[in-house]
Design a protein around this motif. Structure first.
Motif, short mmCIF file in Angstrom:
data_model
loop_
_atom_site.label_atom_id
_atom_site.label_comp_id
_atom_site.label_asym_id
_atom_site.label_seq_id
_atom_site.Cartn_x
_atom_site.Cartn_y
_atom_site.Cartn_z
N ALA A 17 4.38 7.12 55.24
CA ALA A 17 3.34 6.61 54.35
C ALA A 17 2.67 7.68 53.51
O ALA A 17 2.55 8.84 53.91
N LEU A 18 2.22 7.25 52.34
CA LEU A 18 1.34 8.06 51.52
C LEU A 18 -0.04 7.40 51.56
O LEU A 18 -0.16 6.21 51.25
N SER A 19 -1.04 8.15 51.96
CA SER A 19 -2.41 7.68 51.85
C SER A 19 -2.87 8.09 50.45
O SER A 19 -3.22 9.24 50.21
N ALA A 20 -2.79 7.13 49.54
CA ALA A 20 -3.04 7.45 48.13
C ALA A 20 -4.53 7.47 47.87
O ALA A 20 -5.20 6.45 47.97
N ASP A 21 -5.05 8.64 47.57
CA ASP A 21 -6.47 8.76 47.23
C ASP A 21 -6.65 9.98 46.34
O ASP A 21 -5.88 10.94 46.44
N VAL A 22 -7.65 9.94 45.49
CA VAL A 22 -7.81 11.00 44.50
C VAL A 22 -8.26 12.31 45.13
O VAL A 22 -8.77 12.34 46.25
N ALA A 23 -8.10 13.39 44.37
CA ALA A 23 -8.50 14.72 44.82
C ALA A 23 -9.59 15.26 43.89
O ALA A 23 -9.68 14.85 42.73
N ALA A 24 -10.38 16.18 44.41
CA ALA A 24 -11.46 16.77 43.60
C ALA A 24 -10.89 17.93 42.78
O ALA A 24 -10.53 18.97 43.33
N ALA A 25 -10.80 17.74 41.46
CA ALA A 25 -10.27 18.79 40.59
C ALA A 25 -11.31 19.88 40.38
O ALA A 25 -12.51 19.63 40.42
N VAL A 26 -10.83 21.10 40.14
CA VAL A 26 -11.74 22.22 39.86
C VAL A 26 -12.48 21.96 38.55
O VAL A 26 -11.88 21.69 37.52
N ASP A 27 -13.80 22.03 38.64
CA ASP A 27 -14.66 21.83 37.47
C ASP A 27 -15.01 23.22 36.93
O ASP A 27 -15.56 24.05 37.65
N PRO A 28 -14.69 23.50 35.65
CA PRO A 28 -14.95 24.84 35.11
C PRO A 28 -16.42 25.27 35.21
O PRO A 28 -16.71 26.47 35.23
#
Ligand code: MN
Ligand code: MN
Length: 459
Positions: free
Chosen positions: A332-343
Motif C-alpha cells: 500500500a501507499l498511504s497517499a498524503d502530502v508532504a511539507a515542502a521547503v518554504d524559502p
C-alpha cells in the motif's frame, strides 16, 4: 573526476527537466486544469465522495460486488474502490489510500447569536489551523442540515458568483497596539472565529424589540431551506474558503487552492486507478474522512470499514480465502502530502532530508515526532521495490522527513493499515502553506504523483 565516480552520488531529479517534452507539458496542463476544477467543486469530504462516485460510475464501477470493478461509499464520507487483477486476491493487492477531509471551521450546534445588532455564527475549528489565516477573507458555507424526519438538506453558499460570501472580521491596526505585543498563540482566540451572517432587522411593531437581526436570519433560513434554529442541532456545516482554485505565478506553474491536503492525493489516486484498467494485482483505492482530527469515527481510517468491505469482496470474488492472507500480501501507499521547503522558513527544515517543490512525489519512510514516536517506519525491502519501479518508469520522486528533528512532527494513516501486516509507505505531493486557506502545490508534482500512483497500481 570520472563519470563512474560522479554516478556514485545521489541527487533527486528536477521534474520540470524530466517532463520537458511538449507531450508531457500538454498532458500536465490538461491534468492541472481538471485538478483545479476538482478542487473548486469539492470543498467538503461529502462533495469529494460525490465526485468520486460520479467518475467511478462513469468508468464502470458498481455497487454489485459480483462484478470486477466495485465501489462502496459509506455515509457519504469514506469510500472503497476495487478492480480485479489477473492474479487472485490471495496473492495480494495494490492499495492507494488518501483522506478527503481538510482543516476548516465547523459551525457549532447552537451557532446563531446577535451582538451589536449583527447576527453571527459561532464556529469550532476542525484540524490544525493557524487561526489568523482565516480572518478578513471571503468564506463559503457547505454541508447538510438533517431535519427530524430524516430529510437531508444540502447547503452551499458562497461559491456561485451570484451568492454572497461570509467572513470573519479582525481588529484594525490603529487599535491593535496592545494586541500586536501578544504571543501568536494567545492573540487569536478560537472563540473569536465568529462568522458574519447579517445585519438587517426583521420588521417589528415595537420600537425597542431586541434580537431582530437574528430573527431576520432565521426567517431567511426558513424561507430558503425550510429549517429552524433547532435543526442546527442535527447539522454538519463547514465554513471553508470561498472562490475557485487558481493557477499561481507569472508562469502558472503553481496551483493555489483550499484542501490540497489531501485532496491532491484523492485526485491523483482516482485518476491513476481510472487510467490503469488492466492490472496484474487487484487494485484498491480507499478514501478516508477524519484524518485531520486523528482518524477516529466510523468514517476514519481507524474504523473497520475497509476490513468489512474487503471481507465481502473476498466472499464474492474468492470465497474461502482468509482475510488475513489477503492483508498480509497487500502492498500500500498511504497517499498524503508532504511539507515542502518554504524559502522564507528554511530554518525548520534539514535540507538534505526535506521535500522540494518540483521534484515529484515525496516519500516519507517514517513520520511521527520526538524520535519517530507513532510512526510506521517503512521496510527498506519495500522501498527498494518502489525505487526500482519508479526509476525504471522514469518518474521523478524524492524522499524526505517532516522538518528538522524535534522541530515539530505529524502523523498519517499508514500505521492503521500496517497493523494488518502489509507493506506501506507515505507518499504525496509537496505543499507550501499546508493547512492554510490557500495551499500551494506545483503543477509538475501533481502530474508526477499521478504517474507514480499509476505505475504502482499497474505493477
Ligand atoms: Mn494530510
Ligand atoms: Mn493535514
Amino acid at each position: 573526476m570520472s563519470d563512474t565516480i560522479n554516478k556514485l552520488e545521489y541527487k533527486p531529479q528536477n521534474a520540470w527537466k524530466v517532463y520537458s517534452s511538449p507531450e508531457h507539458r500538454d498532458a500536465m496542463d490538461s491534468l492541472a486544469r481538471e485538478y483545479v476544477d476538482f478542487l473548486s467543486r469539492c470543498k467538503t469530504e461529502r462533495l469529494v465522495m460525490d465526485y468520486v462516485q460520479e467518475k467511478a460510475a462513469a468508468a464502470g464501477f458498481s455497487e454489485d460486488f459480483s462484478t470486477g470493478a466495485v465501489m462502496r461509499i459509506q455515509r457519504g464520507k469514506t469510500g472503497f474502490l476495487a478492480r480485479k487483477g489477473r492474479r487472485p486476491l490471495s496473492e495480494g493487492f495494490r492499495l492507494v489510500g488518501a483522506h478527503a477531509d481538510s482543516p476548516r471551521l465547523d459551525l457549532k450546534q447552537r451557532p446563531l447569536y446577535e451582538d451589536t445588532e449583527i447576527c453571527l455564527a459561532k464556529t469550532h475549528y476542525y484540524g490544525g489551523i493557524r487561526k489568523y489565516q482565516w480572518l478578513t477573507s471571503p468564506l463559503a458555507l457547505y454541508g447538510v442540515v438533517v431535519r427530524k424526519g430524516g430529510e437531508v438538506i444540502p447547503v452551499a453558499v458562497g461559491d456561485d458568483p451570484s451568492d454572497p460570501v461570509l467572513t470573519i472580521t479582525d481588529l484594525l491596526p490603529h487599535l491593535a497596539y496592545k494586541e500586536v505585543e501578544k504571543k501568536v498563540s494567545v492573540a487569536f482566540e478560537a472563540e473569536k472565529l465568529n462568522v458574519l451572517l447579517g445585519q438587517s432587522p426583521v420588521a417589528s411593531d415595537k420600537d425597542d424589540e431586541k434580537g431582530l437581526v437574528k430573527k431576520q436570519i432565521l426567517k431567511l433560513l426558513n424561507e430558503r431551506y425550510g429549517i429552524d434554529e433547532a435543526d442546527f442541532l442535527s447539522a454538519e456545516l463547514q465554513v471553508v474558503p470561498a472562490g475557485p482554485a487558481r493557477f499561481v505565478g507569472l508562469d502558472s506553474s503553481f496551483i493555489g487552492g483550499y484542501g490540497q491536503d489531501d485532496r491532491s492525493s484523492v485526485f491523483c489516486a482516482l485518476e491513476a486507478l481510472l487510467a490503469e484498467d488492466k492490472p496484474e494485482f487487484t487494485q484498491i483505492v480507499l478514501f478516508w474522512d477524519k484524518e485531520e482530527i486523528g482518524s477516529d469515527g466510523a468514517t476514519g481510517a481507524k474504523s473497520l470499514f475497509f476490513e468489512y468491505t474487503l471481507e465481502e469482496l473476498i466472499d464474492s470474488w474468492e470465497p474461502g480465502t482468509r482475510l488475513s492472507r489477503v492483508m498480509m500480501n497487500g502492498t500500500a501507499l498511504s497517499a498524503d502530502v508532504a511539507a515542502a521547503v518554504d524559502p522564507d522558513h528554511k530554518d525548520v527544515y534539514e535540507e538534505r532530508n526535506a521535500a522540494f517543490l518540483g521534484y515529484g512525489p515525496c516519500f516519507n519512510k517514517f513520520t511521527g515526532h520526538r524520535g519517530k514516536v507513532g510512526a510506521n517506519d517503512a521496510h527498506p525491502e519495500f522501498i527498494a521495490e518502489l525505487r526500482s519501479l519508479l526509476d525504471e518508469a522514469g518518474v521523478p520522486w524524492q524522499m524526505s522527513e517532516l522538518g528538522k528533528v524535534d522541530a515539530g512532527g505529524g502523523g498519517t494513516v499508514a500505521k492503521y493499515l500496517a497493523i494488518y501486516g502489509m507493506d506501506i509507505i507515505d507518499v504525496g505531493a509537496p505543499v507550501l502553506s499546508m493547512h492554510s486557506p490557500f495551499e500551494i502545490t506545483s503543477k509538475v508534482d501533481i502530474y508526477a504523483t499521478m504517474l507514480a500512483f499509476r505505475e504502482f497500481l499497474k505493477a
